[in-house]
Design a protein around this motif. Structure first.
Motif, PDB file in Angstrom:
ATOM      1  N   ARG A  42       1.055  -1.499   0.181  1.00  0.00           N
ATOM      2  CA  ARG A  42       0.298  -0.129  -0.108  1.00  0.00           C
ATOM      3  C   ARG A  42       0.997   1.212   0.053  1.00  0.00           C
ATOM      4  N   GLU A  43       2.339   1.242   0.777  1.00  0.00           N
ATOM      5  CA  GLU A  43       2.405   2.067   1.221  1.00  0.00           C
ATOM      6  C   GLU A  43       3.854   2.691  -0.050  1.00  0.00           C
ATOM      7  N   ALA A  44       4.313   1.619  -0.184  1.00  0.00           N
ATOM      8  CA  ALA A  44       4.810   1.996  -2.100  1.00  0.00           C
ATOM      9  C   ALA A  44       4.069   1.926  -2.954  1.00  0.00           C
ATOM     10  N   THR A  45       2.890   1.586  -3.090  1.00  0.00           N
ATOM     11  CA  THR A  45       2.399   1.767  -4.136  1.00  0.00           C
ATOM     12  C   THR A  45       1.714   3.494  -4.433  1.00  0.00           C
ATOM     13  N   THR A  46       1.162   4.116  -2.783  1.00  0.00           N
ATOM     14  CA  THR A  46       0.688   5.551  -3.053  1.00  0.00           C
ATOM     15  C   THR A  46       2.238   5.933  -3.361  1.00  0.00           C
ATOM     16  N   ASN A  47       3.380   5.600  -2.790  1.00  0.00           N
ATOM     17  CA  ASN A  47       4.523   6.488  -3.001  1.00  0.00           C
ATOM     18  C   ASN A  47       4.950   6.831  -4.092  1.00  0.00           C
ATOM     19  N   VAL A  48       4.237   5.891  -4.913  1.00  0.00           N
ATOM     20  CA  VAL A  48       5.044   5.753  -6.873  1.00  0.00           C
ATOM     21  C   VAL A  48       4.031   6.961  -7.545  1.00  0.00           C
ATOM     22  N   LEU A  49       2.404   6.611  -6.611  1.00  0.00           N
ATOM     23  CA  LEU A  49       1.038   7.734  -7.110  1.00  0.00           C
ATOM     24  C   LEU A  49       1.644   8.551  -6.818  1.00  0.00           C
ATOM     25  N   ARG A  50       1.802   8.952  -5.357  1.00  0.00           N
ATOM     26  CA  ARG A  50       2.496  10.888  -5.021  1.00  0.00           C
ATOM     27  C   ARG A  50       3.948  11.381  -5.958  1.00  0.00           C
ATOM     28  N   HIS A  51       4.565  10.224  -5.204  1.00  0.00           N
ATOM     29  CA  HIS A  51       6.004  11.220  -5.628  1.00  0.00           C
ATOM     30  C   HIS A  51       6.894  10.810  -5.880  1.00  0.00           C
ATOM     31  N   GLY A  52       6.797  10.268  -6.678  1.00  0.00           N
ATOM     32  CA  GLY A  52       6.902   9.753  -8.031  1.00  0.00           C
ATOM     33  C   GLY A  52       7.080   9.943  -9.460  1.00  0.00           C
ATOM     34  N   ASN A  53       7.462  10.122 -10.782  1.00  0.00           N
ATOM     35  CA  ASN A  53       7.341  10.142 -11.890  1.00  0.00           C
ATOM     36  C   ASN A  53       7.717   8.809 -12.773  1.00  0.00           C
ATOM     37  N   ALA A  54       7.063   7.310 -11.759  1.00  0.00           N
ATOM     38  CA  ALA A  54       7.315   6.353 -12.794  1.00  0.00           C
ATOM     39  C   ALA A  54       6.308   6.520 -14.032  1.00  0.00           C
ATOM     40  N   GLY A  55       7.021   5.682 -14.576  1.00  0.00           N
ATOM     41  CA  GLY A  55       6.197   4.843 -16.364  1.00  0.00           C
ATOM     42  C   GLY A  55       6.538   3.034 -16.067  1.00  0.00           C
ATOM     43  N   ARG A  56       7.179   2.754 -14.876  1.00  0.00           N
ATOM     44  CA  ARG A  56       7.140   1.774 -15.001  1.00  0.00           C
ATOM     45  C   ARG A  56       7.339   0.939 -13.483  1.00  0.00           C
ATOM     46  N   CYS A  57       6.274   0.292 -13.042  1.00  0.00           N
ATOM     47  CA  CYS A  57       6.559  -0.809 -10.829  1.00  0.00           C
ATOM     48  C   CYS A  57       6.737  -2.177 -11.120  1.00  0.00           C
ATOM     49  N   ALA A  58       7.303  -2.777 -10.536  1.00  0.00           N
ATOM     50  CA  ALA A  58       7.440  -4.130 -10.179  1.00  0.00           C
ATOM     51  C   ALA A  58       7.586  -4.265  -9.418  1.00  0.00           C
ATOM     52  N   VAL A  59       6.800  -5.892  -8.394  1.00  0.00           N
ATOM     53  CA  VAL A  59       6.204  -5.868  -7.649  1.00  0.00           C
ATOM     54  C   VAL A  59       6.327  -7.670  -7.663  1.00  0.00           C
ATOM     55  N   ALA A  60       7.136  -7.919  -6.872  1.00  0.00           N
ATOM     56  CA  ALA A  60       7.629  -9.236  -7.115  1.00  0.00           C
ATOM     57  C   ALA A  60       7.665  -9.842  -5.253  1.00  0.00           C
ATOM     58  N   VAL A  61       7.331 -11.154  -5.021  1.00  0.00           N
ATOM     59  CA  VAL A  61       7.042 -11.699  -4.020  1.00  0.00           C
ATOM     60  C   VAL A  61       7.467 -12.900  -3.438  1.00  0.00           C
ATOM     61  N   GLN A  62       8.886 -13.014  -2.859  1.00  0.00           N
ATOM     62  CA  GLN A  62       9.785 -14.405  -2.971  1.00  0.00           C
ATOM     63  C   GLN A  62       9.900 -15.153  -1.663  1.00  0.00           C
ATOM     64  N   VAL A  63       9.481 -16.559  -1.296  1.00  0.00           N
ATOM     65  CA  VAL A  63       9.552 -17.619  -0.473  1.00  0.00           C
ATOM     66  C   VAL A  63      10.738 -18.045  -0.900  1.00  0.00           C
ATOM     67  N   ALA A  64      11.879 -17.921   0.252  1.00  0.00           N
ATOM     68  CA  ALA A  64      13.071 -18.509   0.673  1.00  0.00           C
ATOM     69  C   ALA A  64      13.995 -18.707   2.251  1.00  0.00           C
ATOM     70  N   GLU A  65      15.093 -19.435   1.422  1.00  0.00           N
ATOM     71  CA  GLU A  65      15.515 -20.068   3.125  1.00  0.00           C
ATOM     72  C   GLU A  65      14.225 -19.528   4.472  1.00  0.00           C
ATOM     73  N   GLY A  66      12.856 -19.702   4.236  1.00  0.00           N
ATOM     74  CA  GLY A  66      12.255 -19.677   5.649  1.00  0.00           C
ATOM     75  C   GLY A  66      11.725 -17.703   5.816  1.00  0.00           C
ATOM     76  N   SER A  67      11.970 -17.389   4.813  1.00  0.00           N
ATOM     77  CA  SER A  67      11.585 -14.957   5.021  1.00  0.00           C
ATOM     78  C   SER A  67      11.124 -15.568   3.855  1.00  0.00           C
ATOM     79  N   VAL A  68      10.311 -14.696   3.351  1.00  0.00           N
ATOM     80  CA  VAL A  68       8.746 -13.523   2.610  1.00  0.00           C
ATOM     81  C   VAL A  68       9.248 -12.368   2.236  1.00  0.00           C
ATOM     82  N   VAL A  69      10.177 -12.489   0.813  1.00  0.00           N
ATOM     83  CA  VAL A  69      10.576 -11.082   0.106  1.00  0.00           C
ATOM     84  C   VAL A  69      10.020 -10.531  -0.157  1.00  0.00           C
ATOM     85  N   LEU A  70       9.264  -8.936   0.078  1.00  0.00           N
ATOM     86  CA  LEU A  70       8.740  -8.551  -0.584  1.00  0.00           C
ATOM     87  C   LEU A  70       9.993  -7.591  -1.760  1.00  0.00           C
TER      88      LEU A  70
END
Length: 435
Positions: A325-353
């Motif tokens: 939520r927060e990262a999406t809002t920052n992209v909308l309000r504070h950035g000049n982005a044309g592309r955004c990539a979101v990745a979820v990975q589960v490895a070695e007993g942890s989740v990395v977003l």
């Protein structure tokens, strides 16, 4: 909280500017550079055409005119951005100085009819001063008609002045054509630069408006959900309370039963409100990912989501959902982005977003009551404000992740991308199941 690349991401004076600010700075520097071009293209060739003495004071005239053009361009650009009044007096002064230097050049050329070098120098001075003067004057007017009127007035005035001083008609026409093409080219460049600058600012304002509309839309959605839940129950409470009052006035025992029913409905309403808020704040991570992709796509930003969130513990999904939520809002309000990539990975007993976009202006900060992306795919109330969520911006995210043993990394990468990485450890059982 670690912020890799945060020092490099500051970018100094240029890096702190928005995209419209960079375009404006480039436009201003270009017109200031025109002063150097005028001196180099008009003043220096005089040395090879006439003697040092004559070329010296002619070069001084060119330098004074170039500096005046630079000052006028700066004031005129401020006017185009509505930061100051139209510099009418300065424009008239520049026009008068341009005309005066042109007269001097023509008179000098006519007094030395046998000296081809002086005549060539006079023509160079005339064409150069009129061309750069016309280009600068067009910055102080608006509309195609006004620009064409300035160019036509300069060309017509130069032709009339030559004929009045006895210049041969063919020579006067050739000089007028040269002035037309040179002055017209610079006038077109100036008008196009102003148009481009205005267009960039309008696009930036439209982008901000679109983001605010997305926030407002999500607030309305949340309001509708809350109304649907509470409207009926409050109506029933009002009716039963009124009935209990009437029964109590008549001394009927049923009044107690009605008030017990009111009490039950009130408690039920409290539970339903908590369910609505909990579903809004702590929805499943896959719903948050879908919502982020929807709102970014609606805002014209290409969004790619990879990875699966199914099977993760509820507290992990809730914490990572806030990051989305927060990262999406920052992209909308504070950035000049044309592309955004979101990745979820589960490895070695942890989740990395990982949330990465190509708008390095998406820096941390509170997003107020309207931050975050809700379950419906928009941004809305409760997103990143301190009151709604116990934190503001990335600071609030760090607190939420710390509560589940996670950590947050955020910062610019390669100067033009901004990356947020949230890592949350999985409980032993959940980790084994996930693997």
């Amino acid at each position: 909280m670690r912020t890799p690349g945060s020092t490099r991401g500051s970018g100094g004076w240029w890096g702190r500017k928005t995209t419209p600010g960079k375009v404006e700075a480039y436009t201003r520097l270009s017109f200031h550079f025109f002063a150097l071009i005028e001196v180099a293209a008009v003043g220096l060739p005089l040395l090879s055409q006439v003697g040092v003495g004559v070329a010296g004071w002619m070069a001084v005239l060119v330098s004074v005119h170039a500096l005046l053009c630079s000052a006028t361009a700066s004031r005129a650009l401020d006017w185009t951005r509505d930061r100051r009044a139209q510099p009418v007096r300065l424009l008239w002064f520049l026009g008068a100085v341009t005309a005066l230097i042109s007269v001097v050049a023509l008179v000098l050329g006519e007094r030395a009819p046998d000296d081809n070098g002086v005549q060539a120098a006079a023509t160079t001075l005339l064409v150069g001063v009129l061309s750069f003067g016309t280009g600068t004057l067009t910055l102080g007017v608006r509309g195609l008609r006004q620009v064409l009127a300035v160019v036509a007035g300069v060309v017509g005035g130069a032709s009339a002045l030559q004929l009045a001083l006895g210049v041969a008609t063919p020579a006067a026409l050739v000089t007028a054509l040269i002035v037309l093409f040179a002055a017209g080219g610079l006038a077109f460049t100036a008008a196009f630069s102003v148009w481009l600058l205005d267009a960039v600012y309008e696009l930036d304002e439209a982008r901000e408006t679109r983001a605010r509309l997305a926030v407002a839309e999500e607030r309305l959605r949340f309001g509708r959900d809350l109304h649907d839940v509470m409207g009926r129950n409050l109506s029933v409470i009002a009716l039963k309370s009124e009935l209990a009052v009437q029964l109590a006035r008549r001394g009927r025992a049923e009044a107690v039963e009605q008030m017990i029913e009111v009490q039950r409905i009130a408690r039920e309403s409290q539970r339903e409100v908590r369910d609505v808020v909990r579903g809004y704040r702590e929805t499943a991570l896959d719903v948050e990912l879908a919502g982020a992709q929807g709102v970014l796509t609606a805002a014209g930003i290409e969004c790619e989501v990879t990875g699966e969130a199914a099977g993760l513990p509820a507290e992990v999904q809730s914490a990572l959902g806030w990051v989305v939520r927060e990262a999406t809002t920052n992209v909308l309000r504070h950035g000049n982005a044309g592309r955004c990539a979101v990745a979820v990975q589960v490895a070695e007993g942890s989740v990395v977003l990982t949330v990465e976009n190509d708008g390095a202006k998406a820096v941390d900060g509170g997003t107020g009551a309207g931050g975050g992306t809700g379950a419906g795919g928009g941004t809305g109330a409760g997103g990143g404000g301190a009151g709604a969520g116990g934190g503001a911006g990335l600071v609030g995210l760090r607190e939420r992740l710390t509560a589940v043993g996670g950590e947050l990394e955020a910062g610019s990468v390669d100067g033009d991308r901004f990356r947020v990485i949230a890592t949350v450890p999985l409980p032993a059982v959940a980790g084994g199941a996930a693997s």
